[in-house]
Write a protein that holds these residues in place. Structure first.
Motif, PDB file in Angstrom:
ATOM      1  N   ASN A  38      67.683  14.659  29.054  1.00  0.00           N
ATOM      2  CA  ASN A  38      67.792  16.043  28.383  1.00  0.00           C
ATOM      3  C   ASN A  38      68.705  17.131  29.304  1.00  0.00           C
ATOM      4  O   ASN A  38      67.518  17.602  29.885  1.00  0.00           O
ATOM      5  CB  ASN A  38      67.055  15.815  27.624  1.00  0.00           C
ATOM      6  CG  ASN A  38      66.859  14.875  26.435  1.00  0.00           C
ATOM      7  OD1 ASN A  38      67.828  14.242  25.901  1.00  0.00           O
ATOM      8  ND2 ASN A  38      65.868  14.275  25.881  1.00  0.00           N
ATOM      9  N   PRO A  39      69.581  17.340  29.347  1.00  0.00           N
ATOM     10  CA  PRO A  39      69.429  18.423  30.393  1.00  0.00           C
ATOM     11  C   PRO A  39      69.505  20.082  29.437  1.00  0.00           C
ATOM     12  O   PRO A  39      69.388  19.735  28.847  1.00  0.00           O
ATOM     13  CB  PRO A  39      71.182  18.933  30.635  1.00  0.00           C
ATOM     14  CG  PRO A  39      72.206  17.997  30.042  1.00  0.00           C
ATOM     15  CD  PRO A  39      70.492  16.691  28.984  1.00  0.00           C
ATOM     16  N   CYS A  40      69.315  20.848  30.265  1.00  0.00           N
ATOM     17  CA  CYS A  40      69.563  22.194  30.214  1.00  0.00           C
ATOM     18  C   CYS A  40      70.920  22.683  28.696  1.00  0.00           C
ATOM     19  O   CYS A  40      72.110  22.153  29.175  1.00  0.00           O
ATOM     20  CB  CYS A  40      69.402  23.090  30.682  1.00  0.00           C
ATOM     21  SG  CYS A  40      68.188  23.358  31.821  1.00  0.00           S
ATOM     22  N   VAL A  41      70.414  23.202  27.842  1.00  0.00           N
ATOM     23  CA  VAL A  41      71.529  23.114  27.031  1.00  0.00           C
ATOM     24  C   VAL A  41      72.114  24.357  27.617  1.00  0.00           C
ATOM     25  O   VAL A  41      71.796  26.110  27.493  1.00  0.00           O
ATOM     26  CB  VAL A  41      71.690  23.656  25.078  1.00  0.00           C
ATOM     27  CG1 VAL A  41      72.101  23.076  24.656  1.00  0.00           C
ATOM     28  CG2 VAL A  41      70.340  21.821  24.939  1.00  0.00           C
ATOM     29  N   ILE A  42      73.372  24.441  27.810  1.00  0.00           N
ATOM     30  CA  ILE A  42      74.356  25.564  27.744  1.00  0.00           C
ATOM     31  C   ILE A  42      75.404  26.343  27.299  1.00  0.00           C
ATOM     32  O   ILE A  42      75.966  25.628  26.471  1.00  0.00           O
ATOM     33  CB  ILE A  42      74.554  25.696  29.170  1.00  0.00           C
ATOM     34  CG1 ILE A  42      73.427  25.080  30.186  1.00  0.00           C
ATOM     35  CG2 ILE A  42      75.406  27.285  30.103  1.00  0.00           C
ATOM     36  CD1 ILE A  42      72.203  26.257  30.682  1.00  0.00           C
ATOM     37  N   THR A  43      75.015  27.192  26.681  1.00  0.00           N
ATOM     38  CA  THR A  43      76.071  27.994  25.611  1.00  0.00           C
ATOM     39  C   THR A  43      77.187  29.405  26.740  1.00  0.00           C
ATOM     40  O   THR A  43      76.332  29.906  27.447  1.00  0.00           O
ATOM     41  CB  THR A  43      76.144  28.567  24.557  1.00  0.00           C
ATOM     42  OG1 THR A  43      74.215  30.274  25.292  1.00  0.00           O
ATOM     43  CG2 THR A  43      75.056  27.538  24.345  1.00  0.00           C
ATOM     44  N   GLU A  44      78.286  29.069  25.984  1.00  0.00           N
ATOM     45  CA  GLU A  44      78.775  30.685  26.533  1.00  0.00           C
ATOM     46  C   GLU A  44      78.829  31.727  25.359  1.00  0.00           C
ATOM     47  O   GLU A  44      78.277  31.756  24.748  1.00  0.00           O
ATOM     48  CB  GLU A  44      79.855  30.074  26.318  1.00  0.00           C
ATOM     49  CG  GLU A  44      80.963  29.541  27.240  1.00  0.00           C
ATOM     50  CD  GLU A  44      83.030  28.529  27.196  1.00  0.00           C
ATOM     51  OE1 GLU A  44      83.018  30.180  26.555  1.00  0.00           O
ATOM     52  OE2 GLU A  44      83.170  28.918  27.998  1.00  0.00           O
ATOM     53  N   PHE A  45      78.004  33.482  26.287  1.00  0.00           N
ATOM     54  CA  PHE A  45      77.619  34.851  25.712  1.00  0.00           C
ATOM     55  C   PHE A  45      79.306  35.391  25.959  1.00  0.00           C
ATOM     56  O   PHE A  45      79.282  35.243  27.760  1.00  0.00           O
ATOM     57  CB  PHE A  45      76.375  34.798  26.306  1.00  0.00           C
ATOM     58  CG  PHE A  45      76.478  36.052  25.444  1.00  0.00           C
ATOM     59  CD1 PHE A  45      76.245  36.551  24.347  1.00  0.00           C
ATOM     60  CD2 PHE A  45      75.968  37.329  26.538  1.00  0.00           C
ATOM     61  CE1 PHE A  45      76.240  37.481  23.800  1.00  0.00           C
ATOM     62  CE2 PHE A  45      75.933  38.542  25.888  1.00  0.00           C
ATOM     63  CZ  PHE A  45      75.712  39.025  24.995  1.00  0.00           C
ATOM     64  N   LYS A  46      80.246  36.356  24.984  1.00  0.00           N
ATOM     65  CA  LYS A  46      80.750  37.664  25.646  1.00  0.00           C
ATOM     66  C   LYS A  46      80.188  38.149  25.299  1.00  0.00           C
ATOM     67  O   LYS A  46      80.727  38.442  23.561  1.00  0.00           O
ATOM     68  CB  LYS A  46      82.078  36.640  25.651  1.00  0.00           C
ATOM     69  CG  LYS A  46      83.023  37.756  26.260  1.00  0.00           C
ATOM     70  CD  LYS A  46      84.624  37.098  26.355  1.00  0.00           C
ATOM     71  CE  LYS A  46      85.561  38.519  25.923  1.00  0.00           C
ATOM     72  NZ  LYS A  46      86.704  37.598  26.430  1.00  0.00           N
ATOM     73  N   PRO A  47      79.549  39.725  25.383  1.00  0.00           N
ATOM     74  CA  PRO A  47      79.538  40.470  24.303  1.00  0.00           C
ATOM     75  C   PRO A  47      80.889  41.704  23.788  1.00  0.00           C
ATOM     76  O   PRO A  47      81.371  41.045  24.690  1.00  0.00           O
ATOM     77  CB  PRO A  47      78.315  41.496  25.270  1.00  0.00           C
ATOM     78  CG  PRO A  47      78.009  40.816  26.790  1.00  0.00           C
ATOM     79  CD  PRO A  47      79.253  39.536  26.746  1.00  0.00           C
ATOM     80  N   ALA A  48      80.481  41.973  22.790  1.00  0.00           N
ATOM     81  CA  ALA A  48      81.603  42.714  22.217  1.00  0.00           C
ATOM     82  C   ALA A  48      81.716  43.362  22.749  1.00  0.00           C
ATOM     83  O   ALA A  48      80.832  44.667  23.733  1.00  0.00           O
ATOM     84  CB  ALA A  48      81.354  42.893  21.069  1.00  0.00           C
ATOM     85  N   GLY A  49      83.307  44.681  23.030  1.00  0.00           N
ATOM     86  CA  GLY A  49      84.049  45.370  23.739  1.00  0.00           C
ATOM     87  C   GLY A  49      83.942  45.571  25.214  1.00  0.00           C
ATOM     88  O   GLY A  49      84.639  44.649  25.475  1.00  0.00           O
ATOM     89  N   THR A  50      83.753  46.655  25.373  1.00  0.00           N
ATOM     90  CA  THR A  50      84.317  47.047  26.982  1.00  0.00           C
ATOM     91  C   THR A  50      82.834  47.714  28.380  1.00  0.00           C
ATOM     92  O   THR A  50      81.930  47.587  27.433  1.00  0.00           O
ATOM     93  CB  THR A  50      85.368  47.959  27.686  1.00  0.00           C
ATOM     94  OG1 THR A  50      84.740  49.227  27.088  1.00  0.00           O
ATOM     95  CG2 THR A  50      86.207  47.327  26.927  1.00  0.00           C
ATOM     96  N   ASN A  51      82.791  46.698  29.120  1.00  0.00           N
ATOM     97  CA  ASN A  51      82.040  47.845  30.373  1.00  0.00           C
ATOM     98  C   ASN A  51      82.125  48.805  30.600  1.00  0.00           C
ATOM     99  O   ASN A  51      83.464  49.879  29.767  1.00  0.00           O
ATOM    100  CB  ASN A  51      81.576  46.746  30.979  1.00  0.00           C
ATOM    101  CG  ASN A  51      83.158  46.540  31.628  1.00  0.00           C
ATOM    102  OD1 ASN A  51      84.026  47.445  32.183  1.00  0.00           O
ATOM    103  ND2 ASN A  51      83.176  45.417  32.795  1.00  0.00           N
TER     104      ASN A  51
END
Length: 211
Positions: A38-51
């Motif tokens: 059972n590998p680690c569960v990796i998800t995509e994360f993208k904060p809203a807005g701009t840097n």
């Protein structure tokens, strides 16, 4: 200000004589890690807005809370490896069991290269070691591979120097100090048989201000 990043091989410098890259087939074997079911569960994360530069925030890969418990141990296992290393060179010599115990913390080609360097230095009557405080290591960032089997750490070593000591001139050690722009990029993979994360690759990153 724009950062310029350069890279070069890292941790084998602790073991291979300065300026040399000798791989001896007698002790340059590699090992494979046992992948967990059972590998680690990796998800995509993208904060809203701009840097802060007005650009759209990038998508990053993050560890999901549903991951197996071992996935939380990357940083601790890396620090344990660095603490072990310091015990092996505590007296400016190589501990007798160091070559065998390397397999507890390193894997793949890096393990073979480390054992080769250790063997060569012993034959040459030389000790090459890194001096640093394992407790002072700062992990600045952690990245994950999408498949969940690999994680990469960006480490700030703090006070660090590379030392070469010859048994023929023990009082004339050659020491090179690390700079403030030096960081370590260390990749680890989980070995299910050993129940720990092992270092599979490492390099030094030099970042300087300006173009």
């Amino acid at each position: 200000m724009k950062a310029k990043v350069r890279t070069k091989p890292l941790l084998c410098c602790w073991l291979i004589a300065l300026g040399l890259a000798v791989l001896l087939s007698a002790c340059g074997e590699t090992t494979r890690t046992a992948r967990p079911a059972n590998p680690c569960v990796i998800t995509e994360f993208k904060p809203a807005g701009t840097n802060g530069l007005g650009k759209e925030n990038p998508t990053t890969l993050v560890l999901d809370k549903s991951s197996p418990e071992y996935c939380q141990n990357v940083r601790d296992d890396y620090k344990a490896a660095m603490a072990w290393y310091q015990t092996q060179v505590a007296n400016d010599t190589y501990a007798p069991t160091m070559s065998v115990e390397l397999a507890n913390y390193y894997t793949g080609e890096l393990l073979g290269e480390a054992r080769s360097g250790l063997f060569y230095n012993k034959q040459a009557g030389r000790v090459v070691l890194g001096r640093f405080n394992p407790q002072a290591l700062t992990i600045q960032d952690q990245k994950w591979a999408k498949d969940g089997f690999t994680s990469t750490l960006i480490v700030k070593p703090g006070s660090y120097s590379l030392v070469s000591i010859s048994k023929n001139a023990p009082n004339q050690a050659q020491e090179t100090e690390g700079g403030q722009f030096e960081s370590w990029e260390v990749t680890l993979v989980y070995d299910d048989a050993a129940k720990r994360w092992k270092i599979s690759s490492a390099k030094t990153i030099y970042t300087s201000a300006g173009g």
